[in-house]
Scaffold this motif. Structure first.
Motif, PDB file in Angstrom:
ATOM      1  N   GLN A  46     -31.323  25.882  22.820  1.00  0.00           N
ATOM      2  CA  GLN A  46     -32.696  25.386  22.780  1.00  0.00           C
ATOM      3  C   GLN A  46     -33.486  25.986  21.620  1.00  0.00           C
ATOM      4  OE1 GLN A  46     -35.016  25.120  26.380  1.00  0.00           O
ATOM      5  NE2 GLN A  46     -33.281  24.487  27.629  1.00  0.00           N
ATOM      6  N   ALA A  47     -32.750  26.393  20.577  1.00  0.00           N
ATOM      7  CA  ALA A  47     -33.380  26.824  19.324  1.00  0.00           C
ATOM      8  C   ALA A  47     -34.157  28.131  19.413  1.00  0.00           C
ATOM      9  CB  ALA A  47     -34.280  25.732  18.755  1.00  0.00           C
ATOM     10  N   ALA A  48     -33.796  28.988  20.339  1.00  0.00           N
ATOM     11  CA  ALA A  48     -34.407  30.322  20.391  1.00  0.00           C
ATOM     12  C   ALA A  48     -34.041  31.101  19.124  1.00  0.00           C
ATOM     13  CB  ALA A  48     -33.898  31.088  21.607  1.00  0.00           C
ATOM     14  N   PRO A  49     -34.850  32.125  18.793  1.00  0.00           N
ATOM     15  CA  PRO A  49     -34.484  32.996  17.663  1.00  0.00           C
ATOM     16  C   PRO A  49     -33.294  33.877  18.047  1.00  0.00           C
ATOM     17  CG  PRO A  49     -36.476  33.791  18.745  1.00  0.00           C
ATOM     18  CD  PRO A  49     -36.123  32.490  19.412  1.00  0.00           C
ATOM     19  N   ARG A  77     -26.227  38.348  22.276  1.00  0.00           N
ATOM     20  CA  ARG A  77     -26.645  37.590  23.454  1.00  0.00           C
ATOM     21  C   ARG A  77     -28.012  36.986  23.197  1.00  0.00           C
ATOM     22  NH1 ARG A  77     -24.955  41.009  28.496  1.00  0.00           N
ATOM     23  NH2 ARG A  77     -27.006  41.898  28.227  1.00  0.00           N
ATOM     24  N   CYS A  78     -28.124  35.682  23.375  1.00  0.00           N
ATOM     25  CA  CYS A  78     -29.374  34.993  23.035  1.00  0.00           C
ATOM     26  C   CYS A  78     -30.541  35.577  23.835  1.00  0.00           C
ATOM     27  CB  CYS A  78     -29.253  33.493  23.309  1.00  0.00           C
ATOM     28  SG  CYS A  78     -30.777  32.595  22.909  1.00  0.00           S
ATOM     29  N   PRO A  79     -31.688  35.783  23.168  1.00  0.00           N
ATOM     30  CA  PRO A  79     -32.828  36.408  23.861  1.00  0.00           C
ATOM     31  C   PRO A  79     -33.447  35.528  24.932  1.00  0.00           C
ATOM     32  CG  PRO A  79     -33.478  35.685  21.666  1.00  0.00           C
ATOM     33  CD  PRO A  79     -31.978  35.500  21.757  1.00  0.00           C
ATOM     34  N   TRP A  80     -33.135  34.239  24.967  1.00  0.00           N
ATOM     35  CA  TRP A  80     -33.699  33.392  26.017  1.00  0.00           C
ATOM     36  C   TRP A  80     -32.741  33.316  27.214  1.00  0.00           C
ATOM     37  CZ3 TRP A  80     -36.468  28.491  23.590  1.00  0.00           C
ATOM     38  CH2 TRP A  80     -37.536  28.936  22.783  1.00  0.00           C
ATOM     39  N   HIS A  81     -31.743  32.442  27.118  1.00  0.00           N
ATOM     40  CA  HIS A  81     -30.917  32.186  28.308  1.00  0.00           C
ATOM     41  C   HIS A  81     -29.661  33.041  28.352  1.00  0.00           C
ATOM     42  CE1 HIS A  81     -33.142  28.522  27.063  1.00  0.00           C
ATOM     43  NE2 HIS A  81     -33.630  28.683  28.282  1.00  0.00           N
ATOM     44  N   GLY A  82     -29.461  33.876  27.355  1.00  0.00           N
ATOM     45  CA  GLY A  82     -28.386  34.850  27.432  1.00  0.00           C
ATOM     46  C   GLY A  82     -27.005  34.348  27.053  1.00  0.00           C
TER      47      GLY A  82
ATOM     48  N   HIS B  58     -30.921  39.673  31.465  1.00  0.00           N
ATOM     49  CA  HIS B  58     -32.326  40.062  31.294  1.00  0.00           C
ATOM     50  C   HIS B  58     -33.166  39.083  32.103  1.00  0.00           C
ATOM     51  CE1 HIS B  58     -31.400  37.680  27.465  1.00  0.00           C
ATOM     52  NE2 HIS B  58     -32.202  36.876  28.125  1.00  0.00           N
ATOM     53  N   ARG B  61     -37.374  36.328  28.680  1.00  0.00           N
ATOM     54  CA  ARG B  61     -37.038  36.164  27.273  1.00  0.00           C
ATOM     55  C   ARG B  61     -37.271  37.484  26.543  1.00  0.00           C
ATOM     56  NH1 ARG B  61     -40.242  31.041  24.803  1.00  0.00           N
ATOM     57  NH2 ARG B  61     -40.295  32.535  23.093  1.00  0.00           N
ATOM     58  N   LEU B  62     -36.286  37.938  25.766  1.00  0.00           N
ATOM     59  CA  LEU B  62     -36.456  39.224  25.095  1.00  0.00           C
ATOM     60  C   LEU B  62     -37.592  39.168  24.076  1.00  0.00           C
ATOM     61  CD1 LEU B  62     -32.776  40.388  24.497  1.00  0.00           C
ATOM     62  CD2 LEU B  62     -34.327  40.980  26.369  1.00  0.00           C
ATOM     63  N   TRP B 329     -36.333  34.248  31.760  1.00  0.00           N
ATOM     64  CA  TRP B 329     -35.113  34.117  30.941  1.00  0.00           C
ATOM     65  C   TRP B 329     -34.619  32.686  30.865  1.00  0.00           C
ATOM     66  CZ3 TRP B 329     -30.425  32.208  32.709  1.00  0.00           C
ATOM     67  CH2 TRP B 329     -30.325  32.002  34.092  1.00  0.00           C
ATOM     68  N   HIS B 336     -36.848  21.114  23.548  1.00  0.00           N
ATOM     69  CA  HIS B 336     -35.386  21.069  23.565  1.00  0.00           C
ATOM     70  C   HIS B 336     -34.751  20.886  24.939  1.00  0.00           C
ATOM     71  CE1 HIS B 336     -36.018  22.667  19.525  1.00  0.00           C
ATOM     72  NE2 HIS B 336     -34.793  22.290  19.257  1.00  0.00           N
TER      73      HIS B 336
END
Ligand code: FES
Lengths: 138, 379
Positions: A46-49, A77-82, B58, B61-62, B329, B336
């Protein structure tokens, strides 16, 4: 092919990263145990950083009830959904063939001004040469 | 990330701004809540959290941790930057996480709920809310319904509370009669009643699986089971016959299960109607007037056509409302999470359905025609 000076080797120590803007994109450059890798800073989900995520190991495939931790420092590991990605290839762990983030070539060179195509052999340039430059190729 | 806000606004919701139906504000510190608690509860209030079935990776969201420090969701300026402005959100429906109804002591649970309501009203719904983008949920402690009804009364007429909320964790299904003081108060004061996952299988609450699952992945996947049971209970107990003004918001309970569950219930009703004679029409026929689902976490099959068919089957056009679950998270990005939708369906899911449900004026209008209780297509 764009050529971008990321910084000096000593500025991105093993386990470290630097996020740069290059060729109109945000790209994360990682030092994994002395070797540099670069991934696009946008998760294919989903285009997270993506490159802001935690740098971890992973539970390796195992039999039910067994845990084997490995690849420490090689997994992002993606900062949103991991979702987990292999920093060394950009491939996801859950579906390496289909789900991947773009990976870029990184070399370490002694001279940041070098203009010609870099020699492939310098990719594993000894990083103990503290003043080497990290060069990102887009 | 670098897309201009205006462009995002148009991409996500035409020109009206989206309504995000599940956003979580957090106190920067437990003391922010504690200050509203009278003794003896003040000393008993521990930390903000539930302490069970924690996400092993987590929980938020980090990148949602505010640069100012404090936990995710605690800094209104940063939330505005990362959610409201980034995606063109016209309204964010706030659902604080109190976990109060896992408490065995109903008086303590009620005190915690009230403290969070005071905190929300004093901060996110007023000081942090000059433009009215934040709309709140009144937390109630469902193990003491008469006390919960009193708490609802306390906020009647508040300009920014739009619904009452509870966790899905419960001891009995939500259609049962002990809860009716809550529904009566909601109906009387024009508040929707929202159910949000949490405290399932924790404290005094049952877990909606055969016993306790081992892993977070199981628990989290199965959260939708409680929602299904609650919905079947609300429909068969005749809650919407008893309280014709009541509307129930099923928040973060899953989406794709709705159509097959209703097929099943409707089929059962044809044979078993005599057991519940107050259910005077197909159970599914109550949904448009009385039930809304929020979209996150949206099921995402590999073939997006499958999802579009599910949306069609469940009447998403009328009953689905977008939610992001920021800052958690499993955040669904407004740009999207969904496959490309037909423009009118997109506008309904991302803005119109929620504006009508909560009686929110379209930004830039005076809202004179609101609230719209019933679907305009049916009037
Ligand atoms: S955006 Fe990266 S895992 Fe979802």
């Amino acid at each position: 092919m764009g050529r971008h000076v990321v910084g000096r080797v000593s500025e991105v120590p093993p386990g470290g990263r630097r996020i740069v803007d290059a060729a109109g994109r945000s790209i994360g450059v990682f030092n994994v145990k002395g070797t540099f890798y670069a991934l696009r800073n946008s998760c294919p989900h989903q285009a997270a950083p993506l490159c802001l995520g935690a740098i971890k190991g992973m539970t390796l495939p195992s039999r039910p009830g067994e845990y084997h931790w490995g690849r420490e420092g090689e997994i992002l590991r993606c900062p949103w959904h991991g979702w987990e990605f292999d920093i060394t290839t950009g491939r996801s762990i859950f579906n390496p063939h289909k789900t991947r983030v773009k990976a870029y070539e990184v070399t370490v060179e002694s001279d940041q001004a070098q203009d010609e195509e870099p020699d492939e052999s310098v990719e594993t340039f000894d990083v103990t040469v503290e003043d080497g430059f990290i060069i990102l190729h887009t | 990330m670098a897309v201009a806000t205006q462009e995002v606004r148009e991409k996500t919701s035409g020109h009206t701004g989206i309504v995000d139906c599940d956003v979580h504000p957090y106190p920067a510190h437990a003391d922010e809540i504690r200050q509203y608690l009278p003794m003896p509860w003040r000393d008993r209030f521990g930390s903000v959290g539930r302490g069970f079935y924690g996400n092993p990776v987590h929980g938020s969201r980090l990148d949602s941790t505010p640069p100012s420090g404090g936990p995710a969701g605690s800094d209104p300026a940063f939330m505005r930057q990362q959610l409201i402005d980034e995606f063109g959100v016209a309204y964010a429906i706030l659902l604080p996480r109190t976990f109060c109804n896992l408490q065995p002591d109903p008086d303590f649970g009620t005190a915690v709920a009230a403290a969070f309501n005071d905190w929300l009203a004093d901060t996110w719904l007023s000081r942090f809310n000059p433009d009215g983008v934040f709309k709140g949920s009144i937390t109630v402690n469902i193990q003491d319904p008469p006390a919960a009804a009193k708490e609802i009364e306390r906020w009647a007429g508040h300009p920014h509370f739009v619904q009452v909320m509870t966790d899905s964790g419960a001891r009995v299904p939500l259609g049962q009669r002990q809860y009716y003081p809550i529904y009566e108060a909601c109906a009387r004061h024009g508040f929707r009643f929202a159910v949000h996952p949490g405290t399932d299988g924790m404290g005094i609450n049952h877990q909606a699986t055969p016993g306790y699952p081992t892993h977070y992945i199981e628990w989290h996947t199965c959260l939708s089971l409680a929602f299904q049971a609650h919905l079947v209970s609300l429909l068969t107990e005749g809650v919407f016959e008893r309280f014709p003004e009541l509307g129930v918001t099923l928040t973060e309970g899953g989406v794709a299960w709705l159509a097959p569950l209703m097929w099943r219930l409707d089929t059962e009703w044809k044979a078993l109607r005599s057991e519940v004679p107050w259910v005077t029409k197909l159970p599914s026929a109550y949904l448009r007037d009385h039930v809304r689902l929020s979209s996150q976490p949206l099921e995402s099959p590999d073939n997006t056509r499958d999802l579009l068919q599910v949306l069609e089957m469940m009447d998403a056009k009328h009953i689905l409302m977008f939610a992001s679950d920021y800052p958690h998270w499993d955040f669904d990005s407004p740009t999207h999470a969904f496959p490309k939708l037909p423009a009118d369906l997109h506008e309904r899911i991302f803005a119109i359905n929620a504006r009508q449900w909560y009686g929110l004026p379209a930004p830039g209008t005076d809202g004179a025609s609101m609230p719209e209780t019933l679907d305009p297509d049916r009037r």
